[in-house]
Design an enzyme around this catalytic site. Sequence first.
Site, PDB file in Angstrom:
ATOM      1  N   ASP A  14     -21.693  61.187  36.986  1.00  8.60           N
ATOM      2  CA  ASP A  14     -21.200  61.794  38.220  1.00  8.60           C
ATOM      3  C   ASP A  14     -21.198  63.316  38.058  1.00  8.60           C
ATOM      4  O   ASP A  14     -20.580  64.028  38.838  1.00  8.60           O
ATOM      5  CB  ASP A  14     -19.813  61.253  38.613  1.00  8.60           C
ATOM      6  N   LEU A  56     -19.000  60.487  32.811  1.00  7.20           N
ATOM      7  CA  LEU A  56     -18.171  60.290  34.021  1.00  7.20           C
ATOM      8  C   LEU A  56     -16.911  61.137  33.895  1.00  7.20           C
ATOM      9  O   LEU A  56     -16.183  61.010  32.903  1.00  7.20           O
ATOM     10  CB  LEU A  56     -17.783  58.812  34.156  1.00  7.20           C
ATOM     11  N   HIS A  57     -16.660  62.000  34.896  1.00  8.50           N
ATOM     12  CA  HIS A  57     -15.429  62.794  34.809  1.00  8.50           C
ATOM     13  C   HIS A  57     -14.832  63.183  36.153  1.00  8.50           C
ATOM     14  O   HIS A  57     -13.799  63.847  36.198  1.00  8.50           O
ATOM     15  CB  HIS A  57     -15.677  64.068  33.986  1.00  8.50           C
ATOM     16  N   ARG A  58     -15.454  62.797  37.280  1.00 10.30           N
ATOM     17  CA  ARG A  58     -14.911  63.212  38.585  1.00 10.30           C
ATOM     18  C   ARG A  58     -13.588  62.506  38.862  1.00 10.30           C
ATOM     19  O   ARG A  58     -13.492  61.270  38.708  1.00 10.30           O
ATOM     20  CB  ARG A  58     -15.859  62.856  39.725  1.00 10.30           C
TER      21      ARG A  58
END
Length: 362
Positions: A281, A206-208
């Site tokens: 994501d 997850l990094h958005r």
Amino acid sequence: MTIRVLSVVGTRPNFVKMAPLAQALTRDTSFEHVLVHTGQHYDFQMSSVFFEELELPTPDVYLGVGSGSHTMQTARVLSGLEPVLDARRPDVVLVPGDVNSTLAAALAAHQSGFPVGHVEAGLRSFDRTMPEEINRIVTDQLSDLLFIHSPEARDHLIAERRPAEGIHAVGNTMIDTLVQLRSAFSQRAAAAAFGLDPRRYVLVTLHRPALVDGPELEAALEALVTLADELPVMFPIHPRTRARIAALPSAPSHPELRLIEPLGYLDFLSLLETAAAVLTDSGGVQEESTYLGVPCFTLRENTERPVTIHQGTNQLLGLNPRRITEIPDLLSQARTPAAPPAGWDGQATSRILAVLRDSFGG
Ligand code: UD1
Ligand code: UDP
């Protein structure tokens, strides 16, 4: 006559998309290749490990732009690249993906009068709050060669008045890398090395900003703790996300929730190949999981890669972290795709080289 190609990479997904092309352009004597690394990603685990594992040539030029606002990153690439373009005078500049380095390199090349080839053109999420969506639209407007890897990309480009003769359905270079390294990552058996049973863990990335820069991050971490009661969770953490977690009042804790450093390509793909599911994501991970037939749950409202839903394993959970706890139930309904999308076959690089020869070979 050799064809002078200058390629610009800057971030983790760029390295994976350009590795087979950079190798082929270096090997093939009909091309002269210059590789520029902007330095948007710079940690060992976000950059050098990919050069080593994917056997990317050492960059000829390193711009060292580092982190900063979108404007700062873009401006630093623009001013760093202009003298390089002036000195090297390429026949074409190749830019992959949708990150700030992609947009800035396309703009610098266009402003200096060099043709641009966009690898992964035409993807659209239709969500203009994503910085990547603006990067995609502008890069495609600036590009002369539009290399696409999914069927709807052509429709999007035509709708935006890009000329049909510039659009080339070449396939997916990220899958070229996967095909090339499949036996290397399969033999690695990373699950066993981490003490995990194949098909009995969930891999997470997850990094958005829409998720990790807001309150949804805490909700996601709570949901991952609940999920870890059912299945072990492996979560290699992107540096943006690590910084956000460090700023929370308390870190999540569960013996089966493993928060680790970002993984190199071979370990990550090895874990992905034998996972029960991936929660993500990431753009690239949606594609890789479709190719490998691993159920993918995407924690976003939309995707610029609908082919991974219609012809793959991807399912959108929305930007709704509570749905993470449904993954064990959703897994029982997961379907296996019949075949990967057209052109996801390990041959995209050779198709791109053929287009470059046709376009610039004299
Ligand atoms: C960028 C891309 C995103 C892509 C992602 C791939 C843009 C607008 N975003 O997001 O589309 O999905 O890369 O991973 O281009 N940092 C480090 N070490 C590094 C790199 C970054 O610590 O090597 C930290 C810095 O605090 C930095 C933050 O991560 O401020 C974000 O980095 P940045 O490159 O701005 O955006 P990403 O979130 O990585
Ligand atoms: N990846 C990796 N190690 C990790 C997480 C991802 O090697 O810990 C790989 C992943 O397999 C894919 C690429 O990085 O090849 C995707 O990059 P990322 O998710 O950062 O960017 P996006 O695709 O979302 O732009």
